[in-house]
Design an enzyme around this catalytic site. Structure first.
Site, PDB file in Angstrom:
ATOM      1  N   ALA A 195      11.544  -0.035   6.453  1.00 54.73           N
ATOM      2  CA  ALA A 195      12.571  -0.587   7.112  1.00 54.73           C
ATOM      3  C   ALA A 195      13.539  -1.482   6.337  1.00 54.73           C
ATOM      4  O   ALA A 195      14.673  -1.703   6.613  1.00 54.73           O
ATOM      5  CB  ALA A 195      11.840  -1.621   8.112  1.00 54.73           C
ATOM      6  N   ALA A 237      -3.585  -4.262   4.690  1.00 54.00           N
ATOM      7  CA  ALA A 237      -4.621  -5.560   5.069  1.00 54.00           C
ATOM      8  C   ALA A 237      -4.996  -5.225   6.434  1.00 54.00           C
ATOM      9  O   ALA A 237      -6.070  -6.130   6.697  1.00 54.00           O
ATOM     10  CB  ALA A 237      -3.766  -6.835   4.668  1.00 54.00           C
ATOM     11  N   HIS A 241      -1.785 -14.488   4.080  1.00 51.37           N
ATOM     12  CA  HIS A 241      -2.810 -13.339   4.039  1.00 51.37           C
ATOM     13  C   HIS A 241      -3.216 -12.981   5.106  1.00 51.37           C
ATOM     14  O   HIS A 241      -4.388 -12.769   5.492  1.00 51.37           O
ATOM     15  CB  HIS A 241      -3.979 -13.682   3.154  1.00 51.37           C
ATOM     16  N   ALA A 254       0.856  -1.206  -0.145  1.00 55.34           N
ATOM     17  CA  ALA A 254       0.061  -0.138  -0.023  1.00 55.34           C
ATOM     18  C   ALA A 254       0.817   1.155  -0.051  1.00 55.34           C
ATOM     19  O   ALA A 254       0.583   2.331  -0.455  1.00 55.34           O
ATOM     20  CB  ALA A 254      -0.902   0.070   1.376  1.00 55.34           C
TER      21      ALA A 254
END
Length: 646
Positions: free
Chosen positions: A103, A615, A585, A82
């Site tokens: 990071a 997510a 996921h 994202a």
């Protein structure tokens, strides 16, 4: 391509050598050397992106009094799936200053992240956070390995499957959050916005007018196909799973896709990440955008003087080579901080910053900015269990991890084929065909055989709760081969709509400590029952023509699963509990909706100037793969923010 003719001659030579006997040790060493030199060449010619590693160019060192800032309009915490989308879209306005802090480093020059079949080589490396869950009480009391990418572009590194979920999944989101902008009819335009679908003449049933054509992410049928994948699709149809030409339209995901699935793999057979698609050289050259790499945000900073806390910036640092922290830097956001660290790091960052369950924060002596019990809760994940079977073709992809003379020659041949023409097994996404089905399908699970009902946890009558993925190799767990010289394939039976929910909590107030992850796999009977039915369906497909000609139906190999038809549901449930793994996921730990963390515009409730976009904001799992929904969510948020500040 440089030295293309020479490479082609070498490829021809290796094919000849493979067919002839010779000095095995010398040839094996030579093949390995060619492979190594090819990989080194590919690394050297990769163009280095324009990224920031000198933090003083974008921020100021923190003085002894803790002060020191450089200003930006928006600070994006995390350059994952994202974050890269938001960075590109928000910086389209040259008057808006955008800072991204990631990071990890760039994935553009990491071969393993670009080659479709190589993604598992990133596991347990410097590019992987290498998380492990807490012991899973209902899954053999085992700690489960959770790979998460430490790279720009994030975690769309697994099977690269571009299937977004059923339309009713997004209608369910809209109902939960009370905002019709999340419904399929309104939200699906963001899938089309990011898509650049490349039609393939072999797949005439796909209507390109239903797909996006001008987006930054190239998708299509651009991967190698093992012959067993074609047989799998036909066998799935023969057992009663309907053919679906395209999983990504209003018709949804239920069905089986003929031969290949649409992937995030471009026409050059390169994996497409959001870094590659959105942070192009042209985008990175924008003077109003800076992307900092190898820097960890340790805290979001707040102004609490005005009553409602307001996010004003972030503190970040790096880890030195000897394990000590580098200098601390601060950057100020005049408009907003957007946390895009994913379902693990986003709640961790919020809690380290004082937003989370007050009792937990107090245990770690973290000053409470906002008591938010939903942070870290509602952890959901797609769980998968493998069925491993011997195959008859001798064409599985064992040689991609070479172990003797023959496999080394095959590997070098296919490496050169991929480098020269972008074809061959190395271009496989390893999850080449799928079937989506429902556990209550009376054709697949007739009531005469399956006498107990299973709770319907689906979002709608056309939404599946089982996915079966066929892969042209067999592993014990993630990237651990089941046997070097064992020619086998596997089906990954995936639970799409689990009812078991877990949580994530801090281990300590140290940002470098991994949080404690407990997805509570298989806590509910529903989840076990659905996976058992999925295993039954997969076994049936494997023994249905034409897949039955690919499966060695007479095998009794002790490492494989040809005996599963003889097991009771209880015995199969024990195997499911022993084998269950993540399909990568995780979602929901900063979810939208009542009792959740963010509102329908992804603003953190009770805080000004702070949003979450990844997510973690999903209230429920989609009955597809999550990457597409994450990209679309970021595209949607970019439009929301532009409208707010225009």
């Amino acid at each position: 391509m440089i030295y293309k003719d020479a490479f082609a001659k070498l490829l021809e030579l290796l094919n000849v050598l493979q067919a002839r006997s010779g000095t095995r040790s010398k040839l094996g060493l030579g093949a390995a050397s060619v492979a190594a030199l090819t990989i080194i060449l590919m690394r050297l010619v990769a163009k280095q992106p324009k990224l920031v590693t000198d933090y003083a160019k974008v921020a100021r060192k923190v003085n002894d009094d803790g002060l020191g800032f450089d200003e930006w309009d928006f600070i994006i915490v995390g350059g994952g799936t994202a974050g890269c989308v938001l960075a590109s879209r928000l910086s389209e306005d040259p008057t808006v200053r955008v800072l991204v802090i990631e990071a990890g480093g760039s994935s553009k020059n990491i071969l393993e992240s670009r080659v479709p079949s190589a993604f598992m080589q990133l596991f347990r490396t410097q590019w992987d956070y290498e998380f492990y869950t807490e012991p899973q009480q209902h899954a053999g009391n085992k700690k489960k390995y959770w790979p998460r990418a430490k790279l720009l572009g994030g975690c769309e590194w697994s099977f690269s499957q571009a299937q977004y979920g059923a339309p009713s999944d997004f209608d369910e989101w809209a109902d939960i959050v009370g905002d019709e902008s999340w419904s399929w009819n309104n939200f699906s335009k963001y899938f089309r916005k990011f898509e650049k679908y490349t039609p393939n003449p072999r797949f005439i049933h796909v209507d390109p007018l239903l797909r996006g054509a001008n987006g930054p992410i190239e998708i299509g049928y651009n991967a190698h196909t093992w012959q067993g994948s074609e047989a799998f699709v036909q066998a799935s149809m023969n057992v009663g799973i309907p053919f679906s030409p395209d999983f990504c339209t209003t018709k949804g995901t239920k069905g089986t896709n003929k031969v290949r699935i649409v992937t995030y793999i471009d026409s050059k057979s390169t994996r497409v990440s959001t870094e590659a698609a959105y942070l192009t050289d042209e985008v990175l050259a924008r003077p109003n955008l800076k992307v900092v790499t190898n820097a960890r945000v340790t805290k979001v900073l707040f102004d609490t003087a005005g009553g409602i806390p307001r996010a004003t910036g972030v503190k970040f640092t790096s880890e030195s080579r000897v394990g000590k922290l580098g200098p601390k830097f601060c950057a100020r956001a005049t408009k907003e901080v957007i946390v895009s660290g994913g379902a693990i790091h986003s709640p961790q960052i919020l809690m380290l910053s004082g937003i989370g369950p007050a009792a937990q924060l107090s245990r770690h002596n973290i000053p409470v900015v906002l008591d938010a019990p939903g942070v870290g809760a509602n952890l959901l994940d797609h769980q998968t269990c493998s069925l491993r079977l011997k195959e008859t073709t001798g064409m599985t992809l064992n040689h991609l991890i070479p172990y003797d003379l023959r496999t080394r020659c095959l590997f070098v041949r296919d490496l050169l084929r991929y480098q020269l023409w972008g074809t061959g097994p190395i271009s496989s996404n390893l999850g080449e065909a799928v079937a989506f089905l429902r556990s209550d399908d009376p054709v697949l699970f007739p009531s005469a055989e399956y006498k107990h009902d299973i709770e319907d946890a689906n979002s709608g009558p056309e939404a599946p709760d089982i996915e079966i993925i066929v892969a042209p190799a067999a592993v014990r767990s993630h990237n651990i081969p089941i046997g070097k010289d064992l020619y086998a394939y596997q089906m990954l039976v995936t639970l799409l709509r689990p009812t078991s929910k877990g949580s994530l909590v801090l281990k300590s107030a140290d940002p470098w400590d991994h949080p404690l992850i407990d997805p509570r796999y298989l806590e509910t009977k529903h989840d076990v029952d659905v996976l058992v039915r999925g295993m039954r369906a997969a076994f049936r497909i494997a023994h249905t023509a034409p897949m039955s000609s690919v499966t060695d139906v007479h095998s009794t190999h002790p490492k494989l699963d040809h005996h599963f038809s003889q097991l009771s549901d209880g015995e199969l449930a024990d195997i499911v509990r022993d084998r269950v793994e993540t399909l990568y996921h995780p979602i929901g730990t900063c979810s939208m909706g009542p009792g959740g963390v963010v509102d329908s515009n992804l603003c953190v409730k009770g805080i000004q100037g702070l949003r979450v976009c990844d997510a973690s904001v999903f209230p429920k799992l989609v009955s597809g793969h999550t990457t597409g929904a994450v990209i679309a969510t970021a595209e949607k948020l970019a439009d929301v923010i532009k409208a707010q500040y225009s």
